[in-house]
Design an enzyme around this catalytic site. Structure first.
Site, PDB file in Angstrom:
ATOM      1  N   HIS A 389       0.805  -1.221   0.000  1.00 46.93           N
ATOM      2  CA  HIS A 389       0.000   0.000   0.000  1.00 46.93           C
ATOM      3  C   HIS A 389       0.843   1.278   0.000  1.00 46.93           C
ATOM      4  O   HIS A 389       0.285   2.368  -0.159  1.00 46.93           O
ATOM      5  CB  HIS A 389      -0.937   0.028   1.213  1.00 46.93           C
ATOM      6  CG  HIS A 389      -2.192  -0.768   1.021  1.00 46.93           C
ATOM      7  ND1 HIS A 389      -2.301  -2.083   1.390  1.00 46.93           N
ATOM      8  CD2 HIS A 389      -3.395  -0.433   0.485  1.00 46.93           C
ATOM      9  CE1 HIS A 389      -3.511  -2.523   1.109  1.00 46.93           C
ATOM     10  NE2 HIS A 389      -4.195  -1.551   0.546  1.00 46.93           N
ATOM     11  N   GLY A 458      -8.092   7.704   7.455  1.00 52.37           N
ATOM     12  CA  GLY A 458      -7.903   9.123   7.711  1.00 52.37           C
ATOM     13  C   GLY A 458      -6.515   9.539   8.120  1.00 52.37           C
ATOM     14  O   GLY A 458      -6.181  10.729   8.084  1.00 52.37           O
ATOM     15  N   GLY A 459      -5.696   8.602   8.558  1.00 53.31           N
ATOM     16  CA  GLY A 459      -4.358   8.933   8.997  1.00 53.31           C
ATOM     17  C   GLY A 459      -4.216   8.860  10.511  1.00 53.31           C
ATOM     18  O   GLY A 459      -5.180   8.653  11.255  1.00 53.31           O
ATOM     19  N   VAL A 462      -6.387  11.201  12.870  1.00 56.72           N
ATOM     20  CA  VAL A 462      -7.779  10.813  13.113  1.00 56.72           C
ATOM     21  C   VAL A 462      -7.848   9.764  14.211  1.00 56.72           C
ATOM     22  O   VAL A 462      -8.653   9.870  15.154  1.00 56.72           O
ATOM     23  CB  VAL A 462      -8.431  10.284  11.819  1.00 56.72           C
ATOM     24  CG1 VAL A 462      -9.857   9.819  12.092  1.00 56.72           C
ATOM     25  CG2 VAL A 462      -8.423  11.355  10.738  1.00 56.72           C
ATOM     26  N   GLY A 463      -6.991   8.741  14.128  1.00 61.24           N
ATOM     27  CA  GLY A 463      -6.975   7.725  15.171  1.00 61.24           C
ATOM     28  C   GLY A 463      -6.605   8.289  16.520  1.00 61.24           C
ATOM     29  O   GLY A 463      -7.187   7.910  17.551  1.00 61.24           O
TER      30      GLY A 463
END
Length: 501
Positions: A389, A458-459, A462-463
């Site tokens: 990815h 979201g990256g 975000v987490g």
């Protein structure tokens, strides 16, 4: 989460199941409504700072911040939809008039279609990869084939080479299409190489190379998948037509499947018209001020949109593949009824899951040689997915979270499967209560699964904000109610998978 198979799960009273359905659907709808309200209240600010354009429906804006959806939608309108339709027409005509020419015709068409979009230079990159992989596969050394194909995939991250390839195209989108094509092609080349190393096919090198070209440039799966193995592709494409035409084919199948795909596309577009979740997730200020219910709605909307998006992206190619006598991987399962990391991997992208199992997990030992080998095999599989990815920082966190989740779930499964623990549970816990305990454990697993998906979609920011707001600042006001609703989701998932409609 336990050794008990899903089919053996104890039934619960109908009123209890009905309550779980009502609470699950109600929480989804209410959280989506709160996210919709927040989107409309901050529409002007979102429009200034992010990609909101005039919507397809009067009075609505359209959130373009999801790169994948915008990218593939634009390419579909430009050319991909029409070349896919052309593939279907050629496949049907050759099947009717000269079935022996069907595979060569589709191979040539796929190569020409790729050349029309990627250009001669872009296709030349793929041909070089095919040639190198094919040549080394003839040595029948799996480790050497792995090294070759990993090096070929790593060329996607060499900056000088990236700049050269960007110079071939007028727009960044054309370059990204080449990147996606090379990445997906890499999985196919690994599949071919290992299958050839393990069990060389009959026929000369020219025949094998022809099948590799057919497999690599098969147009419906060329740019974005889904993934099927080289062995499955060649076996299914060589089946006589009379073995494959009995079940679902023809006009009725085409109309019904096309109608479903159009409905999924409409649902995805509706979501980005009424909830600006992708623009909101890109701004930490909005994430910090979201009301609790809207925060939950954002998490659900992001993962649900990802699910619906891939129903569309995989749906049309899979429909064409089915008409070509192939058996494509099952389409993604609904994320709202997935209650474990292992279930998510098994049912969301079934093609990639089977690819990882066949070419990484099982050859490295898998679960056959104890927990340590299982952890190692799982870790290397997730490491490859991370590399494939792009290997970015957020992908490393995501892969690590998924690895930890799968390891914990498998460890708990082994513990509960032991005769000692199993006998204690059977003596002291009723079957219905055992199922409730499974759902409770699954609620915690689902919470971490959603968190890992938010990092992927979201990256890291975000987490991090979700973790802080839900589990640190809101451990009593947000986390506990959230786990209660996730418990309901898990019960619905258990009911759905143990007694499919």
């Amino acid at each position: 989460m336990t050794s008990k198979s899903k089919a053996q799960l104890a039934p619960l009273p109908r009123t209890e199941i009905l309550a779980y359905w009502v609470l699950s659907l109600g929480s989804h709808l209410y959280s989506f409504y709160q996210l919709h309200r927040f989107s409309k209240e901050h529409e002007a600010g979102l429009e200034r700072g992010f990609q909101l354009e005039k919507g397809l429906v009067k009075g609505f804006k359209r959130d373009l911040s999801d790169f994948e959806w915008s990218f593939w939608t634009e390419w579909a309108k430009k050319s991909l939809l029409w070349t896919l339709i052309g593939h279907g027409v050629i496949s049907r005509l050759t099947s009717i008039f000269n079935p022996k020419l069907r595979v060569p015709a589709l191979t040539i068409y796929g190569l020409l279609a790729a050349s029309s979009v990627l250009g001669i230079k872009g296709v030349s990159v793929l041909l070089v990869h095919v040639g190198l992989s094919f040549s080394l596969a003839q040595l029948q050394k799996p480790a050497l084939s792995w090294c070759c194909n990993l090096l070929l995939l790593s060329t996607l991250h060499i900056h000088p080479l990236q700049e050269i390839q960007r110079g071939w195209y007028k727009t960044e989108e054309e370059y990204y299409l080449l990147v996606f094509s090379v990445a997906v092609c890499g999985l196919r080349l690994i599949s071919f190489s290992l299958e050839h190393c393990w069990s060389p096919a009959d026929g000369g090198g020219a025949v094998q190379l022809g099948w590799l070209f057919s497999y690599t440039f098969y147009h419906p799966f060329f740019y974005n998948g889904p993934i099927i193995s080289y062995r499955d592709y060649t076996e299914q494409m060589q089946r006589p037509a009379e073995e494959c035409d009995g079940d679902t084919s023809g006009v009725i199948y085409l109309v019904l499947r096309s109608g479903r795909i159009i409905l999924w596309w409409c649902l995805a577009e509706y979501m980005i018209h009424v909830m600006y979740m992708h623009s909101i997730q890109s701004n930490e200020t909005y994430l910090e001020i979201l009301p609790p219910w809207a925060l939950g709605g954002l998490a659900l909307a992001l993962v649900q949109f990802f699910f619906v998006k891939y129903l569309v992206l995989f749906g049309f190619p899979s429909m064409l593949a089915s008409m070509d006598q192939l058996v494509p991987p099952k389409l993604p399962g609904c994320v709202s009824i997935m209650y474990s990391f292992t279930g998510m991997w098994r049912h969301f992208d079934a093609g990639l899951y089977r690819w990882l199992i066949r070419y990484i997990y099982v050859p490295l030992g898998g679960s056959r040689h104890g927990l340590l080998y299982q952890m190692l095999s799982t870790g290397l599989a997730f490491g490859f997915v991370c590399l494939w990815h792009g290997g970015h920082d957020y992908l490393r966190y995501w892969a690590l979270m998924n690895w930890a989740g799968v390891v914990v779930e498998n460890t708990l499964k082994s513990v509960f499967a032991s005769s000692y623990i199993h006998s204690i549970v059977e003596l002291n816990v009723s079957p219905a209560m055992e199922r409730r305990c499974i759902a409770l454990l699954s609620a915690f697993s689902t919470a971490m699964l959603i968190l890992s998906n938010l990092v992927f979609l979201g990256g890291i920011h975000v987490g991090r904000i979700f973790w802080k707001r839900v589990f640190i600042q809101g451990w009593s006001t947000i986390a506990l109610p959230m786990l209660a609703f996730l418990y309901c989701f898990a019960q619905i998932g258990l009911e759905w998978t143990s007694r499919p409609p």
